[in-house]
Write a protein that holds these residues in place. Structure first.
Motif, mmCIF file in Angstrom:
data_model
loop_
_atom_site.group_PDB
_atom_site.id
_atom_site.type_symbol
_atom_site.label_atom_id
_atom_site.label_comp_id
_atom_site.label_asym_id
_atom_site.label_seq_id
_atom_site.Cartn_x
_atom_site.Cartn_y
_atom_site.Cartn_z
ATOM 1 N N GLU A 34 93.511 19.145 10.526
ATOM 2 C CA GLU A 34 93.870 19.397 11.849
ATOM 3 C C GLU A 34 92.559 18.791 12.677
ATOM 4 O O GLU A 34 91.640 18.508 12.338
ATOM 5 N N ILE A 35 92.927 19.040 14.144
ATOM 6 C CA ILE A 35 91.752 18.770 14.963
ATOM 7 C C ILE A 35 90.530 19.651 14.830
ATOM 8 O O ILE A 35 90.833 21.002 14.712
ATOM 9 N N CYS A 36 89.531 19.077 14.994
ATOM 10 C CA CYS A 36 88.295 20.116 14.944
ATOM 11 C C CYS A 36 87.195 19.790 15.764
ATOM 12 O O CYS A 36 87.184 18.604 16.294
ATOM 13 N N ILE A 93 92.625 10.785 22.509
ATOM 14 C CA ILE A 93 94.020 10.482 21.986
ATOM 15 C C ILE A 93 94.468 11.552 20.958
ATOM 16 O O ILE A 93 94.137 11.677 20.013
ATOM 17 N N LEU A 94 95.697 12.117 21.305
ATOM 18 C CA LEU A 94 96.233 13.198 20.654
ATOM 19 C C LEU A 94 97.485 12.831 20.288
ATOM 20 O O LEU A 94 98.284 12.380 21.280
ATOM 21 N N THR A 95 98.050 13.047 18.914
ATOM 22 C CA THR A 95 99.479 12.552 18.967
ATOM 23 C C THR A 95 100.185 13.817 18.798
ATOM 24 O O THR A 95 99.981 14.883 18.078
ATOM 25 N N ILE A 96 101.438 13.770 19.451
ATOM 26 C CA ILE A 96 102.234 14.901 19.674
ATOM 27 C C ILE A 96 103.552 14.926 18.657
ATOM 28 O O ILE A 96 104.308 14.043 18.890
ATOM 29 N N PRO A 97 103.539 15.598 17.622
ATOM 30 C CA PRO A 97 104.717 15.649 16.806
ATOM 31 C C PRO A 97 105.999 16.099 17.518
ATOM 32 O O PRO A 97 106.115 16.838 18.522
ATOM 33 N N CYS A 98 107.130 15.293 17.154
ATOM 34 C CA CYS A 98 108.467 15.504 17.631
ATOM 35 C C CYS A 98 108.854 16.906 17.997
ATOM 36 O O CYS A 98 109.423 17.430 19.033
ATOM 37 N N GLN A 126 94.727 7.380 13.920
ATOM 38 C CA GLN A 126 94.094 8.723 13.689
ATOM 39 C C GLN A 126 94.431 10.022 14.867
ATOM 40 O O GLN A 126 94.033 9.321 16.017
ATOM 41 N N ASN A 127 95.034 11.074 14.597
ATOM 42 C CA ASN A 127 94.914 12.016 15.694
ATOM 43 C C ASN A 127 93.668 12.186 16.179
ATOM 44 O O ASN A 127 92.630 12.405 15.240
ATOM 45 N N GLY A 128 93.101 12.529 17.346
ATOM 46 C CA GLY A 128 91.806 12.979 17.768
ATOM 47 C C GLY A 128 90.909 11.639 18.070
ATOM 48 O O GLY A 128 89.768 11.929 18.281
ATOM 49 N N ASN A 172 106.985 11.002 12.547
ATOM 50 C CA ASN A 172 107.332 12.247 13.044
ATOM 51 C C ASN A 172 106.398 12.661 14.425
ATOM 52 O O ASN A 172 106.312 13.582 14.924
ATOM 53 N N VAL A 173 105.732 11.573 15.105
ATOM 54 C CA VAL A 173 105.002 11.810 16.423
ATOM 55 C C VAL A 173 105.869 10.873 17.423
ATOM 56 O O VAL A 173 106.659 9.933 16.973
ATOM 57 N N CYS A 174 106.168 11.661 18.404
ATOM 58 C CA CYS A 174 106.961 11.330 19.449
ATOM 59 C C CYS A 174 106.281 10.848 20.794
ATOM 60 O O CYS A 174 106.650 10.103 21.654
HETATM 61 C C1 NAG Z 1 97.407 16.316 16.748
HETATM 62 O O1 NAG Z 1 96.377 17.078 17.420
HETATM 63 C C2 NAG Z 1 96.868 18.107 18.193
HETATM 64 C C3 NAG Z 1 95.738 18.775 18.761
HETATM 65 O O2 NAG Z 1 95.027 19.649 17.695
HETATM 66 C C4 NAG Z 1 97.979 19.043 17.619
HETATM 67 O O3 NAG Z 1 98.697 19.798 18.627
HETATM 68 C C5 NAG Z 1 98.974 17.900 17.088
HETATM 69 O O4 NAG Z 1 100.168 18.609 16.240
HETATM 70 C C6 NAG Z 1 98.467 16.998 15.995
HETATM 71 N N1 NAG Z 1 99.093 15.780 15.609
HETATM 72 C C7 NAG Z 1 99.693 15.812 14.437
HETATM 73 C C8 NAG Z 1 100.396 14.529 14.142
HETATM 74 O O5 NAG Z 1 99.338 16.454 13.438
#
Ligand code: NAG
Ligand code: NAG
Length: 419
Positions: A80-82, A253-258, A129-131, A161-163
């Protein structure tokens, strides 16, 4: 190596006297299940393990006393993001993963089992990478292109699974749009390129989104961009050699799952949540709105809310299309915007308050188009119950001469209301 979203640690369990439970986001998968435990021990005994001491929990100690001594424990935590020690964005990995993925360990996460791993991308990078933070070279120092124009590009690869991406402009200040009509083009209502990102520009390419060319000051702004059918989104920053301005950028840069609740609805370039907040047009801080805009800023309708009210952040914080003539010297009443305007805001089924003279029934909308005139009177606002909650901002390709020099864009405050 790519992240699959979960890190595992193989740990040597050591008995200590304190009874400490692992917090919720960390699961000690094996310590509660002996069948599982023994399988892991057998399989992993000869592999190397991270150098962690795991405080034993009450439960696992009882289990151990009653049955077998669990020598190894598998600890899992999600990536997770930290926050790093310097309060920047990172992602939680084991120390070994962080190093092998090319990140920098800056602080702890997952109750000290992981490191907050920072990924920084600069010109030419490919981002997974997310974040990740996209920064100018030598950030936080400023950047001036040497010897002519510069192109700085990064590519962000779609993960499973990222959209969507959310781009947070933590800092962003590049050369602004052309400011005023040039003499050659004629100052009086001639077409000109005021508002166009001529020297510097940020362009985003993806099949899933149409993003306007952006420039100027965008500190604190954000964008949502869909991947659509693309497997890559490209950020292309052009920096013109014609300016010696000291540029700076730091984009998270945050990646948002679908399936994420954080995902913005399709068609929303910006997406806000909460019952109230502020939204500014791009380069509002730089004092001039951009040309060729045609985008929506959306607001999530919060529980129990029926209306949204849009009001100016401060007097004259809504100024575009029409310049001085659009600002009444004595703003006695709000007025309807001429529908010849080429720069305007759309608020579907909006009703201006205080009510226009023509409006007798407050629930009847007479227009969807709003401009400077709509927000002049003290306490003026536009209310709508049309869903989704959004404002759409449209500007043409030029400002019409001196009259439009006051085209700063908009700063609007929104407030949701249950009735
Ligand atoms: C990337 O980080 C954001 C912010 O914490 C989170 O909402 C999102 O689910 C994360 N993306 C993935 C693919 O885990
Ligand atoms: C314990 O682990 C075994 C082997 O992985 C699994 O089949 C079983 O369902 C687990 N039991 C519990 C209670 O989690």
């Amino acid at each position: 190596m790519r992240s699959n979203g979960i890190s595992s640690l193989l740990c040597l369990s050591i008995v200590i006297s304190a009874i400490v439970s692992l917090p919720g986001n960390v699961s000690s998968a094996a310590s509660y299940n002996h069948t599982h435990q023994l399988l892991y021990n057998r399989n992993l005994q000869h592999k190397r393990h991270d150098d962690f001491i795991i405080p034993e929990s009450h439960e696992s100690r009882n289990l151990r006393k009653s049955k077998l001594f669990p020598l190894f424990t598998i600890i899992r935590f999600t990536n997770e993001i930290c926050r790093t020690t310097s309060e920047e964005t990172g992602i939680c990995y084991t120390r070994n993963q962080c190093t092998s993925l090319g990140g920098l360990a800056q602080g702890n996460c997952a109750s000290g089992l992981g490191v907050c791993c920072r990924f920084i991308a600069t010109c030419g990078a490919i981002v997974y990478q997310n974040g990740t933070s996209f920064q100018n070279p030598n950030y936080p120092s400023k950047y001036v292109p040497m010897g002519g124009s510069d192109v700085c590009q990064i590519r962000i690869r779609k993960q499973q699974n990222v959209c969507q991406l959310r781009l947070n402009f933590i800092a962003f200040d590049i050369e602004g749009p052309a400011a005023t009509p040039t003499a050659a083009q004629g100052a009086a209502n001639a077409m000109n390129d005021a508002g166009v990102c001529k020297i510097d520009s940020l362009a985003l390419t993806s099949s899933g989104a149409t993003v306007p060319s952006l420039c100027g000051s965008m500190n604190g702004q954000h964008l949502y961009v869909d991947f659509g059918s693309s497997d890559t989104i490209t950020l292309n920053l052009l920096l013109g050699g014609a300016s010696q301005k000291e540029r700076t950028w730091n984009i998270e840069i945050l990646t948002i799952p679908c399936n994420s609740i954080a995902r913005a609805p399709t068609g929303c370039l910006q997406y806000f949540t909460g019952v109230s907040g502020v939204v500014e047009s791009f380069n509002f801080q730089g004092g001039m709105h951009l040309a060729n805009l045609d985008y929506s800023a959306c607001v999530r309708m919060e529980d129990g809310m029926r209306f949204i009210d849009w009001s100016p952040c401060s007097p004259n914080s809504v100024r575009f299309g029409g310049g001085a003539a659009m600002i009444p010297t004595t703003p006695a009443a709000n007025a309807a915007c001429p529908n010849t305007l080429t720069d305007y805001l759309i608020i579907m089924q909006g009703v201006s308050f205080p009510l226009l003279a023509a409006q007798t029934n407050p629930t009847t909308s007479t227009t969807d188009r709003y401009c400077d005139l709509s927000f002049q009177q003290t306490n003026s606002y536009v209310r709508t119950s049309a869903r989704p909650f959004l404002i759409h901002f449209r500007t043409d390709s030029a400002e019409g001469g001196t009259a439009d020099v006051t085209s700063v864009g908009y700063c609007l405050r929104w407030q949701q209301n249950p009735q």
